[in-house]
Design a protein around this motif. Structure first.
Motif, PDB file in Angstrom:
ATOM      1  N   TYR A 172      24.034  -9.023 -18.687  1.00 20.65           N
ATOM      2  CA  TYR A 172      23.114  -7.931 -18.358  1.00 20.65           C
ATOM      3  C   TYR A 172      21.750  -8.515 -18.027  1.00 20.65           C
ATOM      4  N   SER A 173      21.224  -8.143 -16.868  1.00 23.76           N
ATOM      5  CA  SER A 173      19.895  -8.586 -16.448  1.00 23.76           C
ATOM      6  C   SER A 173      19.390  -7.640 -15.368  1.00 23.76           C
ATOM      7  N   LEU A 174      18.167  -7.866 -14.937  1.00 24.93           N
ATOM      8  CA  LEU A 174      17.621  -7.075 -13.835  1.00 24.93           C
ATOM      9  C   LEU A 174      18.471  -7.243 -12.579  1.00 24.93           C
ATOM     10  N   LEU A 175      19.089  -8.410 -12.417  1.00 27.97           N
ATOM     11  CA  LEU A 175      19.929  -8.659 -11.252  1.00 27.97           C
ATOM     12  C   LEU A 175      21.401  -8.309 -11.490  1.00 27.97           C
ATOM     13  N   ASP A 176      21.745  -7.956 -12.705  1.00 35.87           N
ATOM     14  CA  ASP A 176      23.097  -7.503 -13.005  1.00 35.87           C
ATOM     15  C   ASP A 176      23.011  -6.267 -13.891  1.00 35.87           C
ATOM     16  N   ARG A 177      22.802  -5.138 -13.225  1.00 36.59           N
ATOM     17  CA  ARG A 177      22.597  -3.882 -13.941  1.00 36.59           C
ATOM     18  C   ARG A 177      23.889  -3.077 -14.058  1.00 36.59           C
ATOM     19  N   ARG A 178      25.017  -3.727 -13.874  1.00 33.85           N
ATOM     20  CA  ARG A 178      26.295  -3.013 -13.974  1.00 33.85           C
ATOM     21  C   ARG A 178      26.477  -2.294 -15.313  1.00 33.85           C
ATOM     22  N   PRO A 179      26.053  -2.883 -16.441  1.00 32.15           N
ATOM     23  CA  PRO A 179      26.220  -2.165 -17.708  1.00 32.15           C
ATOM     24  C   PRO A 179      25.453  -0.845 -17.774  1.00 32.15           C
ATOM     25  N   GLU A 180      24.416  -0.700 -16.954  1.00 32.26           N
ATOM     26  CA  GLU A 180      23.614   0.524 -17.014  1.00 32.26           C
ATOM     27  C   GLU A 180      24.365   1.745 -16.497  1.00 32.26           C
ATOM     28  N   GLU A 181      25.355   1.522 -15.658  1.00 29.21           N
ATOM     29  CA  GLU A 181      26.061   2.668 -15.062  1.00 29.21           C
ATOM     30  C   GLU A 181      26.697   3.550 -16.138  1.00 29.21           C
ATOM     31  N   GLN A 182      27.424   2.944 -17.065  1.00 29.70           N
ATOM     32  CA  GLN A 182      28.109   3.720 -18.104  1.00 29.70           C
ATOM     33  C   GLN A 182      28.100   3.040 -19.472  1.00 29.70           C
ATOM     34  N   LEU A 195      25.289  -7.462 -27.108  1.00 34.07           N
ATOM     35  CA  LEU A 195      24.679  -8.781 -27.139  1.00 34.07           C
ATOM     36  C   LEU A 195      24.566  -9.203 -25.682  1.00 34.07           C
ATOM     37  N   ALA A 196      23.354  -9.243 -25.169  1.00 32.71           N
ATOM     38  CA  ALA A 196      23.155  -9.483 -23.737  1.00 32.71           C
ATOM     39  C   ALA A 196      23.085 -10.965 -23.442  1.00 32.71           C
ATOM     40  N   ARG A 197      23.952 -11.411 -22.555  1.00 29.06           N
ATOM     41  CA  ARG A 197      23.895 -12.794 -22.077  1.00 29.06           C
ATOM     42  C   ARG A 197      23.510 -12.772 -20.600  1.00 29.06           C
ATOM     43  N   GLY A 198      23.091 -13.939 -20.099  1.00 30.08           N
ATOM     44  CA  GLY A 198      22.735 -14.008 -18.683  1.00 30.08           C
ATOM     45  C   GLY A 198      21.491 -13.228 -18.326  1.00 30.08           C
ATOM     46  N   SER A 199      20.603 -13.050 -19.288  1.00 29.75           N
ATOM     47  CA  SER A 199      19.415 -12.219 -19.056  1.00 29.75           C
ATOM     48  C   SER A 199      18.468 -12.803 -18.014  1.00 29.75           C
ATOM     49  N   LEU A 200      18.586 -14.109 -17.776  1.00 26.52           N
ATOM     50  CA  LEU A 200      17.719 -14.767 -16.790  1.00 26.52           C
ATOM     51  C   LEU A 200      18.465 -15.061 -15.492  1.00 26.52           C
ATOM     52  N   ALA A 201      19.704 -14.555 -15.390  1.00 27.27           N
ATOM     53  CA  ALA A 201      20.485 -14.684 -14.151  1.00 27.27           C
ATOM     54  C   ALA A 201      20.512 -16.127 -13.640  1.00 27.27           C
ATOM     55  N   GLN A 202      21.018 -17.008 -14.501  1.00 25.07           N
ATOM     56  CA  GLN A 202      21.132 -18.433 -14.158  1.00 25.07           C
ATOM     57  C   GLN A 202      19.788 -19.060 -13.805  1.00 25.07           C
ATOM     58  N   GLY A 203      18.722 -18.536 -14.413  1.00 25.09           N
ATOM     59  CA  GLY A 203      17.382 -19.072 -14.183  1.00 25.09           C
ATOM     60  C   GLY A 203      16.683 -18.506 -12.974  1.00 25.09           C
ATOM     61  N   LEU A 204      17.356 -17.638 -12.215  1.00 20.92           N
ATOM     62  CA  LEU A 204      16.744 -17.055 -11.014  1.00 20.92           C
ATOM     63  C   LEU A 204      15.594 -16.116 -11.369  1.00 20.92           C
ATOM     64  N   LEU A 205      15.592 -15.607 -12.596  1.00 21.17           N
ATOM     65  CA  LEU A 205      14.497 -14.754 -13.060  1.00 21.17           C
ATOM     66  C   LEU A 205      13.513 -15.543 -13.927  1.00 21.17           C
ATOM     67  N   ALA A 206      13.646 -16.866 -13.876  1.00 20.78           N
ATOM     68  CA  ALA A 206      12.757 -17.730 -14.665  1.00 20.78           C
ATOM     69  C   ALA A 206      12.156 -18.831 -13.817  1.00 20.78           C
ATOM     70  N   GLY A 207      12.107 -18.602 -12.499  1.00 23.06           N
ATOM     71  CA  GLY A 207      11.408 -19.551 -11.644  1.00 23.06           C
ATOM     72  C   GLY A 207      12.253 -20.390 -10.720  1.00 23.06           C
ATOM     73  N   ALA A 253      21.066  -5.224 -28.926  1.00 21.92           N
ATOM     74  CA  ALA A 253      20.553  -5.737 -30.197  1.00 21.92           C
ATOM     75  C   ALA A 253      19.795  -7.036 -30.008  1.00 21.92           C
ATOM     76  N   THR A 254      20.264  -7.872 -29.090  1.00 20.41           N
ATOM     77  CA  THR A 254      19.641  -9.178 -28.911  1.00 20.41           C
ATOM     78  C   THR A 254      19.941  -9.729 -27.532  1.00 20.41           C
ATOM     79  N   ALA A 255      19.029 -10.543 -27.026  1.00 22.97           N
ATOM     80  CA  ALA A 255      19.253 -11.300 -25.796  1.00 22.97           C
ATOM     81  C   ALA A 255      19.647 -12.711 -26.204  1.00 22.97           C
ATOM     82  N   VAL A 256      20.854 -13.102 -25.877  1.00 25.68           N
ATOM     83  CA  VAL A 256      21.361 -14.420 -26.244  1.00 25.68           C
ATOM     84  C   VAL A 256      20.971 -15.402 -25.145  1.00 25.68           C
ATOM     85  N   LEU A 257      20.029 -16.271 -25.448  1.00 26.26           N
ATOM     86  CA  LEU A 257      19.522 -17.216 -24.460  1.00 26.26           C
ATOM     87  C   LEU A 257      20.085 -18.612 -24.711  1.00 26.26           C
ATOM     88  N   GLY A 258      20.592 -19.221 -23.655  1.00 34.90           N
ATOM     89  CA  GLY A 258      21.062 -20.597 -23.763  1.00 34.90           C
ATOM     90  C   GLY A 258      19.874 -21.537 -23.888  1.00 34.90           C
TER      91      GLY A 258
END
Length: 298
Positions: A172-182, A195-207, A253-258
């Motif tokens: 789940y991320s700004l670039l993967d909003r599929r969970p928001e649909e339902q 538990l949200a993973r991929g919140s930075l979309a492979q670093g594309l949302l982190a520079g 509940a949490t953003a799981v960051l690698g």
């Protein structure tokens, strides 16, 4: 550090947690990062028996065994390494889960796992059998709670209907909003945490330099990155806003960051201590990035 209740459990997890899969330094470097995280209030650590053929669990277990009472330990099961080490096969059977948990407990140097997660799953799986395994492990005291790691709506619905899962790990991320649909609202209604993973979309949302991602073009990815920059307070970084975007939904509940390096740990801590995102800011971000929907496994 702020904490949130994990579903219907009695666990309180840090809003940013440590995704241990990325650990790739020396044992000393890895242990230092894990200790720093715990000392700074990160209490949820996610690993899997799959990672590095079990060595990841060993590293986590060795680092955290002396402070076990302060740690919420999560690991995953379901991917079975072949005897020759050439790869792994999906195995969600009751027999395998009951066998695998003992190996994970040994590697983690603990007698219980706080959150045991099925590491994937399809609608063709023997779901009732898998649930039986998790429920038995709860009765035996080997696990406290269980959940699944899945982005498949049809699989998630089955477990919500038939089991006592307390969490679902999903991308789940700004670039993967599929969970928001339902799914986000659906899980929140059933007191099951994301538990949200991929919140930075492979670093594309982190520079990182824009490139195509999922169904988005490189241009859309660049637009999302620019929108984050515009909505990020002075003195903060866009990745902090990206993480807070994920945390703004009540189901999460949490953003799981690698976390692999000292720099990534510092950034994760900054994101954890960032200010919550006002709804109007979250909506402004949504307006800049078209929403994707799940095309399969509905």
């Amino acid at each position: 550090m702020k904490y949130r209740k994990l579903g219907s459990s009695d666990l309180e997890v840090s809003e940013v947690s440590f995704g241990c899969m990325s650990l790739s330094g020396t044992e000393e470097e890895n242990v230092r990062l894990l200790h720093q995280a715990l000392n700074q209030g990160i209490n949820f650590f996610d690993t899997a028996d799959l990672y590095d053929k079990g060595k990841n669990e060993e590293t986590v277990g060795k680092a955290l065994r002396q402070q076990r009472d302060k740690v919420i330990l999560a690991t995953n099961v379901g991917n079975q390494w072949r005897p020759d080490g050439s790869g792994w096969d999906w195995n969600p059977t009751k027999a395998y889960i009951l066998e695998a948990v003992d190996q994970s407990l040994k590697r983690l140097q603990t007698d219980y796992i706080d959150l045991y997660q099925l590491h994937g799953g399809t609608i063709e799986d023997p779901i009732e059998e898998t649930i039986e395994a998790f429920e038995l492990l709860k009765q035996q005291g080997k696990i406290r709670y269980y959940g699944i790691s899945s982005i498949r709506p049809n699989v998630i619905r089955e477990y919500v209907q038939k089991s006592n899962i307390v969490s679902v790990m999903m991308q789940y991320s700004l670039l993967d909003r599929r969970p928001e649909e339902q799914m986000l609202d659906f899980l929140h209604q059933h007191q099951i945490s994301v538990l949200a993973r991929g919140s930075l979309a492979q670093g594309l949302l982190a520079g990182k330099s824009p490139k195509p991602y999922l169904g988005h073009s490189a241009e859309t990815v660049a637009k999302a990155s620019e929108a984050l920059q515009q909505q990020t307070p002075s003195g903060a970084k866009a990745m902090e806003t990206a993480v807070q975007y994920v945390l703004q939904h009540k189901a999460v509940a949490t953003a799981v960051l690698g976390i692999r390096t000292q720099e990534q740990f510092t950034q994760a801590l900054a994101a954890a201590n960032g200010k919550p995102l006002p709804e109007e800011v979250a909506q402004a971000l949504r307006n800049q990035v078209p929403a994707l929907t799940y095309e399969l496994h509905r």
